[in-house]
Scaffold this motif. Sequence first.
Motif, PDB file in Angstrom:
ATOM      1  N   MET A  23       9.861  -2.668  -0.704  1.00 62.28           N
ATOM      2  CA  MET A  23       8.535  -2.656  -1.300  1.00 62.28           C
ATOM      3  C   MET A  23       7.723  -1.465  -0.806  1.00 62.28           C
ATOM      4  N   LEU A  24       7.827  -1.158   0.475  1.00 61.89           N
ATOM      5  CA  LEU A  24       7.116   0.004   1.020  1.00 61.89           C
ATOM      6  C   LEU A  24       7.607   1.289   0.357  1.00 61.89           C
ATOM      7  N   HIS A  25       8.916   1.402   0.167  1.00 58.15           N
ATOM      8  CA  HIS A  25       9.472   2.616  -0.427  1.00 58.15           C
ATOM      9  C   HIS A  25       9.037   2.765  -1.881  1.00 58.15           C
ATOM     10  N   ILE A  26       8.855   1.650  -2.562  1.00 58.02           N
ATOM     11  CA  ILE A  26       8.360   1.687  -3.942  1.00 58.02           C
ATOM     12  C   ILE A  26       6.917   2.165  -3.979  1.00 58.02           C
ATOM     13  N   LEU A  27       6.100   1.628  -3.092  1.00 61.85           N
ATOM     14  CA  LEU A  27       4.659   1.903  -3.119  1.00 61.85           C
ATOM     15  C   LEU A  27       4.302   3.277  -2.586  1.00 61.85           C
ATOM     16  N   GLU A  28       5.121   3.827  -1.717  1.00 63.07           N
ATOM     17  CA  GLU A  28       4.795   5.110  -1.097  1.00 63.07           C
ATOM     18  C   GLU A  28       5.092   6.303  -2.008  1.00 63.07           C
ATOM     19  N   GLY A  29       5.906   6.089  -3.042  1.00 60.24           N
ATOM     20  CA  GLY A  29       6.263   7.189  -3.937  1.00 60.24           C
ATOM     21  C   GLY A  29       5.554   7.097  -5.283  1.00 60.24           C
ATOM     22  N   GLU A  30       5.850   8.067  -6.121  1.00 59.85           N
ATOM     23  CA  GLU A  30       5.288   8.054  -7.468  1.00 59.85           C
ATOM     24  C   GLU A  30       5.945   6.968  -8.305  1.00 59.85           C
ATOM     25  N   ILE A  31       5.185   6.414  -9.211  1.00 54.04           N
ATOM     26  CA  ILE A  31       5.700   5.356 -10.098  1.00 54.04           C
ATOM     27  C   ILE A  31       5.480   5.782 -11.539  1.00 54.04           C
TER      28      ILE A  31
ATOM     29  N   LEU B 236       6.218 -11.593   2.784  1.00 58.50           N
ATOM     30  CA  LEU B 236       6.680 -10.236   2.469  1.00 58.50           C
ATOM     31  C   LEU B 236       5.511  -9.345   2.044  1.00 58.50           C
ATOM     32  N   LEU B 237       4.601  -9.885   1.229  1.00 53.06           N
ATOM     33  CA  LEU B 237       3.453  -9.085   0.798  1.00 53.06           C
ATOM     34  C   LEU B 237       2.497  -8.808   1.959  1.00 53.06           C
ATOM     35  N   ILE B 238       2.280  -9.791   2.816  1.00 54.95           N
ATOM     36  CA  ILE B 238       1.402  -9.585   3.974  1.00 54.95           C
ATOM     37  C   ILE B 238       1.966  -8.495   4.878  1.00 54.95           C
ATOM     38  N   GLU B 239       3.256  -8.570   5.163  1.00 59.27           N
ATOM     39  CA  GLU B 239       3.890  -7.555   6.010  1.00 59.27           C
ATOM     40  C   GLU B 239       3.847  -6.179   5.361  1.00 59.27           C
ATOM     41  N   THR B 240       3.996  -6.139   4.044  1.00 61.11           N
ATOM     42  CA  THR B 240       3.899  -4.870   3.322  1.00 61.11           C
ATOM     43  C   THR B 240       2.510  -4.273   3.488  1.00 61.11           C
ATOM     44  N   ALA B 241       1.482  -5.088   3.329  1.00 62.47           N
ATOM     45  CA  ALA B 241       0.109  -4.603   3.489  1.00 62.47           C
ATOM     46  C   ALA B 241      -0.142  -4.098   4.906  1.00 62.47           C
ATOM     47  N   LYS B 242       0.411  -4.779   5.882  1.00 60.14           N
ATOM     48  CA  LYS B 242       0.196  -4.397   7.279  1.00 60.14           C
ATOM     49  C   LYS B 242       0.904  -3.091   7.630  1.00 60.14           C
TER      50      LYS B 242
ATOM     51  N   GLY C  84      -8.456  -6.661   7.108  1.00 56.97           N
ATOM     52  CA  GLY C  84      -8.338  -5.478   7.942  1.00 56.97           C
ATOM     53  C   GLY C  84      -7.242  -4.526   7.491  1.00 56.97           C
ATOM     54  N   PHE C  85      -6.398  -4.984   6.580  1.00 53.82           N
ATOM     55  CA  PHE C  85      -5.308  -4.142   6.088  1.00 53.82           C
ATOM     56  C   PHE C  85      -5.495  -3.762   4.623  1.00 53.82           C
TER      57      PHE C  85
ATOM     58  N   GLN D 283       1.414   2.698   5.250  1.00 50.57           N
ATOM     59  CA  GLN D 283       0.609   3.776   5.824  1.00 50.57           C
ATOM     60  C   GLN D 283      -0.212   4.495   4.769  1.00 50.57           C
ATOM     61  N   ALA D 284       0.412   4.840   3.672  1.00 52.69           N
ATOM     62  CA  ALA D 284      -0.292   5.567   2.607  1.00 52.69           C
ATOM     63  C   ALA D 284       0.401   5.331   1.278  1.00 52.69           C
ATOM     64  N   SER D 285      -0.401   5.259   0.231  1.00 51.69           N
ATOM     65  CA  SER D 285       0.129   5.124  -1.122  1.00 51.69           C
ATOM     66  C   SER D 285      -0.848   5.769  -2.084  1.00 51.69           C
ATOM     67  N   PRO D 286      -0.349   6.472  -3.099  1.00 50.51           N
ATOM     68  CA  PRO D 286      -1.253   7.077  -4.074  1.00 50.51           C
ATOM     69  C   PRO D 286      -1.809   6.061  -5.074  1.00 50.51           C
ATOM     70  N   HIS D 287      -1.341   4.840  -5.015  1.00 51.31           N
ATOM     71  CA  HIS D 287      -1.660   3.869  -6.055  1.00 51.31           C
ATOM     72  C   HIS D 287      -2.768   2.903  -5.639  1.00 51.31           C
ATOM     73  N   GLU D 288      -3.355   2.257  -6.640  1.00 52.21           N
ATOM     74  CA  GLU D 288      -4.271   1.151  -6.388  1.00 52.21           C
ATOM     75  C   GLU D 288      -3.439  -0.118  -6.426  1.00 52.21           C
ATOM     76  N   ILE D 289      -3.366  -0.800  -5.300  1.00 56.39           N
ATOM     77  CA  ILE D 289      -2.443  -1.918  -5.157  1.00 56.39           C
ATOM     78  C   ILE D 289      -3.214  -3.227  -5.064  1.00 56.39           C
ATOM     79  N   TYR D 290      -2.799  -4.179  -5.868  1.00 56.37           N
ATOM     80  CA  TYR D 290      -3.399  -5.516  -5.856  1.00 56.37           C
ATOM     81  C   TYR D 290      -2.366  -6.501  -5.299  1.00 56.37           C
ATOM     82  N   PHE D 291      -2.622  -6.976  -4.093  1.00 48.21           N
ATOM     83  CA  PHE D 291      -1.794  -8.023  -3.507  1.00 48.21           C
ATOM     84  C   PHE D 291      -2.389  -9.346  -3.983  1.00 48.21           C
ATOM     85  N   VAL D 292      -1.712 -10.020  -4.898  1.00 46.06           N
ATOM     86  CA  VAL D 292      -2.258 -11.228  -5.517  1.00 46.06           C
ATOM     87  C   VAL D 292      -1.447 -12.443  -5.065  1.00 46.06           C
TER      88      VAL D 292
END
Length: 330
Positions: free
Chosen positions: A320-328, A170-176, A31-32, A179-188
């Motif tokens: 982790m959220l701050h990393i994913l929400e911005g440009e990389i 930590l990864l589960i909470e990050t996914a939950k 769901g997330f 809100q938005a990210s420009p990237h394609e993220i793989y939670f492995v």
Amino acid sequence: MKELLKKLTEAYGPSGNEEIIRDVIRQEIEGFVDEIRVDTLGNLIAVRKGSGKKVMLAAHMDQIGFMVTHIDDKGFLRFTRVGGVSVRDSIHRRVIFKNGVTGVISYEEEIDDIRDIKFERMYIDIGASSREQAESMVSIGDVAVYHSAFSENGGRYIGKAMDDRAGCALLIETAKRLQASPHEIYFVFTVQEELGVRGAKTSAYALNPDIGIAVDVTLTGDTPKSRPMAVKLGGGPAIKVKDALVLAHPRVRSLMVSRAQEAGIPYQMEILDAGGTDAGAIHLTREGIPSGVLSIPCRHVHSDSEMVDASDMENGVKLMLHILEGEIEV
């Protein structure tokens, strides 16, 4: 976070037997994300689709354990290690098998000096009085894990398998919370890390990400007469410089440091002399993948009572959220 950590650490899942913990994580993250799949080796891959960089975040599901190799006439079990188990941390510890059978690890009574205890002279006592009774309870090849209750004291979480269920949390909470990210993220959520970062090796090869970040625990230098190390509980998540398997890519390390500074998130720099994480496999995949590690300070690693700090977990999610929400840029 507390209830999530309790659920994850109390789930059974030694290396090569991750089915139960994988189902728990799947239920938490559904769901997330946009897509969930399990690869051939057993890694759980949850995808948050996007058009930017392909970002692989890896935390291992598996925990260390004890595999039955022989059952004697009196019903005592001899065993071999699954992962980095130590004699010191195993003596008189309670363990539990997948089917719920519990036992106690002990050693041959004729040993007088604790320094003479070796794994080949240790056994698991499940209370059986004969080989036949023991064989009705467990089988050769069955794996036991530490059996200890989760608890919390003053913002410190204590339990087994914080390595690396804390990273999974930590990864589960990050996914939950993302809100938005420009990237394609793989939670492995990887398998068999404790046996040589095996799940990260195959999943990274298949995904071929632009950047990889492993999330795992690390040692601390804040206990009495501990080996000096610039990491402590409550000091913030640690950004790895090096360990035995990886030199963190300079651009990935700089990205993590700059995002922490921008957001005012406390952090520590980590140098680990021994041991490694999934980043060790990720960074050597194909032509090479820029990789780093976000570490959670942890006391008593690979014991039945590992300890992490609630604020380190929370700040790790924020970073982790701050990393994913911005440009990389890597």
